[in-house]
Design an enzyme around this catalytic site. Structure first.
Site, PDB file in Angstrom:
ATOM      1  N   ASP A   1      36.444  42.939  34.966  1.00 21.11           N
ATOM      2  CA  ASP A   1      37.253  44.628  36.180  1.00 21.11           C
ATOM      3  C   ASP A   1      35.439  44.181  37.188  1.00 21.11           C
ATOM      4  O   ASP A   1      35.044  44.846  36.359  1.00 21.11           O
ATOM      5  CB  ASP A   1      37.568  45.670  35.820  1.00 21.11           C
TER       6      ASP A   1
ATOM      7  N   ASP B   1      51.249  45.255  35.340  1.00 24.32           N
ATOM      8  CA  ASP B   1      50.665  45.926  34.509  1.00 24.32           C
ATOM      9  C   ASP B   1      52.038  46.886  34.348  1.00 24.32           C
ATOM     10  O   ASP B   1      52.826  47.425  34.472  1.00 24.32           O
ATOM     11  CB  ASP B   1      50.164  46.675  35.458  1.00 24.32           C
TER      12      ASP B   1
END
Length: 295
Positions: free
Chosen positions: A11, A130
């Site tokens: 990330d 997500d």
């Protein structure tokens, strides 16, 4: 039989790898290209780079990072974050990415999935989902879990997720916005539009190291006919084995995405793959991985 994959996730925010818990509390975890080289050399099958602030801030994913990574590693890698057009997909693929990941943009414009698949092939288009569990509260059985009540690692039970709610909602913009879409139905829709892979992250499990949400992973894997990458919650090798295992006790995932375990040096890719191979899981042998690395 297609081999299961171990995929480190990086990330990225402001050019650095970061990691948090439940999508918040981010901390620095290192240089993305250096980590990519480390994981590639230790036997990772693929890599995933996600510019986690790109969609929220309206920025494009850093193309320079893709170029530098493509020059440094030989394994495939996926890039996501802030991609909202076929032109954006083109730019990243030309810079050296093997696949691109669509999340918020796919929700806003589902046909972008189709346009990307038609131009570059389904194998290049990953849709990231997500998902957060819905649970019952005073407002009714389908009310969404308030942000203030996101469970911590001790409260989250990945094996009991089905009993705690009636499904999972899809979130976008780095987990900031609930779309109201059902995660399983959305996965089926994007696969029908041309997605060749699903990157499925449990927001409840993210960074907790309490285990993957097996119910979520299994529900999506059984609903679509493309590979599903399990993400969010790995805390030990047992969790990874569970996510990859088929059947009612496993997640039936095609790949496991890892972040904290690797970034914090709790385990290495080589240790994980050696253990899983010893359990009889079908993975790419480490000898082959090492031979594929540049001299």
């Amino acid at each position: 039989m297609v081999a299961k994959r171990i995929i480190p996730c990086l990330d990225v925010a402001d050019g650095r790898v970061v990691k948090g818990v439940n999508f918040v509390g981010l901390r620095d975890a290192g240089d993305p290209v250096e980590l990519a080289c480390l994981y590639s050399a230790s036997g990772a099958d693929e890599l995933v780079f996600l510019d986690i602030a790109a969609s929220h801030q309206g920025r494009a994913t850093l193309v320079d990072l893709v170029r530098r990574t493509a020059e440094a590693v030989t394994i495939p890698f996926t890039v996501g974050g802030g991609i909202s057009s076929v032109e954006g997909i083109t730019e990243l693929l030309r810079a050296g990415a093997d696949k691109i990941s669509l999340n918020s943009a796919a929700v806003r414009d589902p046909q972008l999935v189709s346009r990307g698949a038609e131009r570059f092939g389904c194998q290049c288009i990953v849709v990231a989902i997500d998902a957060r569990r819905r649970i019952s509260d005073a407002k009714g059985p389908d009310a969404n879990w308030p942000d203030a009540n996101v469970p911590d690692a001790k409260e989250f039970d990945p094996k009991g997720a089905e009993a705690k709610g009636a499904g999972w909602d899809v979130y976008v913009k780095g987990g900031r916005e609930n779309t109201g879409l059902d995660a399983v139905a959305w996965a089926q829709q994007v696969v029908a539009l041309g997605a060749g892979e699903i990157l499925l992250t449990s927001m409840d499990g993210d960074g907790t190291q309490a285990g993957y949400d097996l119910a979520l992973t299994r529900a999506v894997a059984e609903a679509v006919d493309v590979p599903v990458i399990a993400s969010g919650g790995a805390g030990c090798i047992d969790h990874i084995a569970e996510a990859l295992a088929p059947g009612p006790e496993g997640g039936s995932a095609s790949a496991a995405l890892l972040a904290s375990l690797l970034h914090d040096r709790v385990l290495t890719v080589e240790q994980i793959k050696t253990d899983l191979l010893g359990r009889g899981l079908n993975l790419r042998p480490l000898e082959i991985m090492k031979k594929s690395q540049p001299l």
